[in-house]
Design a protein around this motif. Structure first.
Motif, PDB file in Angstrom:
ATOM      1  N   MET A   1       0.844  -1.206   0.000  1.00  0.00           N
ATOM      2  CA  MET A   1       0.000   0.000   0.000  1.00  0.00           C
ATOM      3  C   MET A   1       0.881   1.259   0.000  1.00  0.00           C
TER       4      MET A   1
ATOM      5  N   GLU B   1       2.377   1.786  -3.350  1.00  0.00           N
ATOM      6  CA  GLU B   1       1.383   2.283  -4.318  1.00  0.00           C
ATOM      7  C   GLU B   1       0.775   3.603  -3.858  1.00  0.00           C
ATOM      8  N   LYS B   2       1.261   4.105  -2.734  1.00  0.00           N
ATOM      9  CA  LYS B   2       0.785   5.364  -2.146  1.00  0.00           C
ATOM     10  C   LYS B   2      -0.713   5.300  -1.866  1.00  0.00           C
ATOM     11  N   ARG B   3      -1.186   4.126  -1.447  1.00  0.00           N
ATOM     12  CA  ARG B   3      -2.601   3.979  -1.079  1.00  0.00           C
ATOM     13  C   ARG B   3      -2.689   4.039   0.439  1.00  0.00           C
TER      14      ARG B   3
ATOM     15  N   ARG C   1      -7.511   4.793   6.504  1.00  0.00           N
ATOM     16  CA  ARG C   1      -8.882   4.983   5.998  1.00  0.00           C
ATOM     17  C   ARG C   1      -9.881   5.000   7.152  1.00  0.00           C
TER      18      ARG C   1
END
Ligand code: PLP
Length: 421
Positions: free
Chosen positions: A394, A397-399, A405
């Motif tokens: 994550m 992928e820069k998520r 969240r």
């Protein structure tokens, strides 16, 4: 007692030999050919060039011997030293012990610096010993970069600084058998004089090659080195290698395999190979912490990215874990060697390996540990490593992670990582 063959792949998690990628296996399936043909040098000369990139050297000269890491140890020493020469060698595990033993058997005078197993070479003690050696009797410092027996990596840059601080001309010999191709190794920057590698670990090949890279200083020492040597003589090799040949019959499958495995490493790019090993190792270490167990490596600064040696609780024999894993789950784990026999088991996490393969090994290790009475929660190590692998992906992928969240959606809420999976 040989049982029936177990279906499915054997999960090979010893710290060498490692999995040989299918591409490399196919590349090794070659018809024999004339190793004195006019075409043969194309292969050899390109291999030497590529090996220089693996060692990260412009000026070093690689040598490829049929043999293994032990042969490469012997080649490095006998080609650059004379009987009776003094060398300084820290000892902190079975492989540093064996290299010292070999050095003594070829007639070197080894000043052994014993360190606690689970730690590594001490730059401070090395500097101290070299400063005290006013006559420069010590000709070499022998360091095992990654002690495979204990899962300890020593800081070669710091050792180079220690030698420089002492103003000492000793050559630096580094065993990179279980680091080169998996953990960063920078021969020129660290001014390593003799770097030693084998084929069956980070290079993802079967055992069969002993590889040495020698600095210009090491090659100069070769001219006057008096140790007896024949098969491993650098001089014979250099004469033949210069035009792309070998003085003896080389192992063609191994050379073609090496060409392919180096190609694979360069396709992935070394920097990413090292990162992948870091991530896999951190995943294994997070599992060990979740199991409530300890590594043999005493402090994070010693942690190895290619092998973790995991201490078993008192009263448990590490060999039983290994046996249960092998017989019941088709998983090969590494044994505790010599001083630490029975006290630990090792997970090799190097070579052609990815996250899911490591999760499989962790799952098998958990089951085997439970089988022999170690109180670990099934799935705990696997879950910890899964979280680590996912958060790494994550982040790459820069998520946002689940935790981030969750925090956005429920600023006051308490995040439960287990439920998030
Ligand atoms: N050095 C290290 C760090 C090793 O791990 C090994 C083998 O595992 C050796 C040297 C010896 O190499 P080989 O068994 O290929 O002779």
């Amino acid at each position: 007692m040989a049982g029936p063959r177990m279906p499915g792949r054997n999960f090979l998690f010893v710290p060498g030999p490692t999995n040989v990628p299918d591409r490399v296996m196919r590349a090794m399936m070659v018809a024999m050919e004339d190793h004195r043909s006019s075409r043969f040098p194309e292969l050899t000369l390109s291999l030497f060039q590529k090996l220089k990139q693996i060692f990260k050297t412009e000026t070093g000269q690689p040598f490829i011997f049929s043999g293994s890491g032990t042969g490469a140890w012997e080649a490095a020493l006998t080609n650059t030293l004379s009987r009776g020469d003094k060398v300084l060698a820290p000892r902190f595990g079975q492989f540093s012990h064996l290299w010292i033993d070999l050095a003594q058997r070829i007639g070197l005078d080894v000043v052994v610096q014993d360190e606690e197993w689970g730690t590594g070479a001490s730059p401070e003690r090395i500097e101290e010993a070299l400063r005290a050696d006013r006559t420069h009797a010590i000709k070499g410092v022998l360091i095992v970069h990654n002690e495979t027996a204990t899962g300890v990596t020593s800081d070669i840059a710091a050792i180079r600084r220690a030698i420089d601080n002492a103003g000492h001309p000793a050559m630096l010999y580094v065993d990179g058998v279980s680091s080169i191709g998996s953990i960063d190794f920078d021969m020129d920057r660290w001014r390593v004089d003799l770097a030693v590698a084998g084929s069956q670990k980070g290079l993802m090949l079967p055992a069969g090659l002993g590889i040495v890279c020698a600095s210009p200083k090491a090659l100069a020492a070769n001219k006057t080195a008096g140790c007896a040597r024949t098969y491993f003589d650098f001089g014979d090799q250099m004469k033949a290698n210069a035009t792309g040949y070998f003085p003896y019959t080389p192992s063609l499958p191994m050379l073609y395999g090496l060409q392919e495995s180096l190609g694979i490493l360069f396709e992935e790019q070394l920097v990413h190979v090292f990162e992948r090993h870091q991530v896999l190792a951190d995943g294994v270490r997070s599992a060990v912490a979740a199991w409530g167990l300890k590594l043999c490596a005493k402090e994070p600064k010693w942690y190895s990215n290619t092998v973790s040696a995991i201490m078993v609780p008192p009263g448990i024999d590490g060999a039983d874990v290994i046996d249960a894993a092998f017989r019941r789950y088709n998983l090969a784990l590494g044994a505790g060697l010599s001083k630490v026999a029975g006290k630990l088991f090792r997970i090799g996490h190097l070579g052609d390996l990815n996250d899911l393969m490591v999760l499989g090994a962790l799952a098998g290790a958990e089951m085997a540990m439970r089988d022999v009475g170690i109180d670990v929660t099934l799935g705990s190590g696997v879950a910890a490593a899964q979280s680590h692998f996912r958060s790494t992906i994550m982040a790459k992928e820069k998520r946002p992670t689940e935790q981030e969240r969750f925090a956005q959606m429920h600023p006051e809420g308490v995040f439960h990582p287990q439920r998030a999976g």
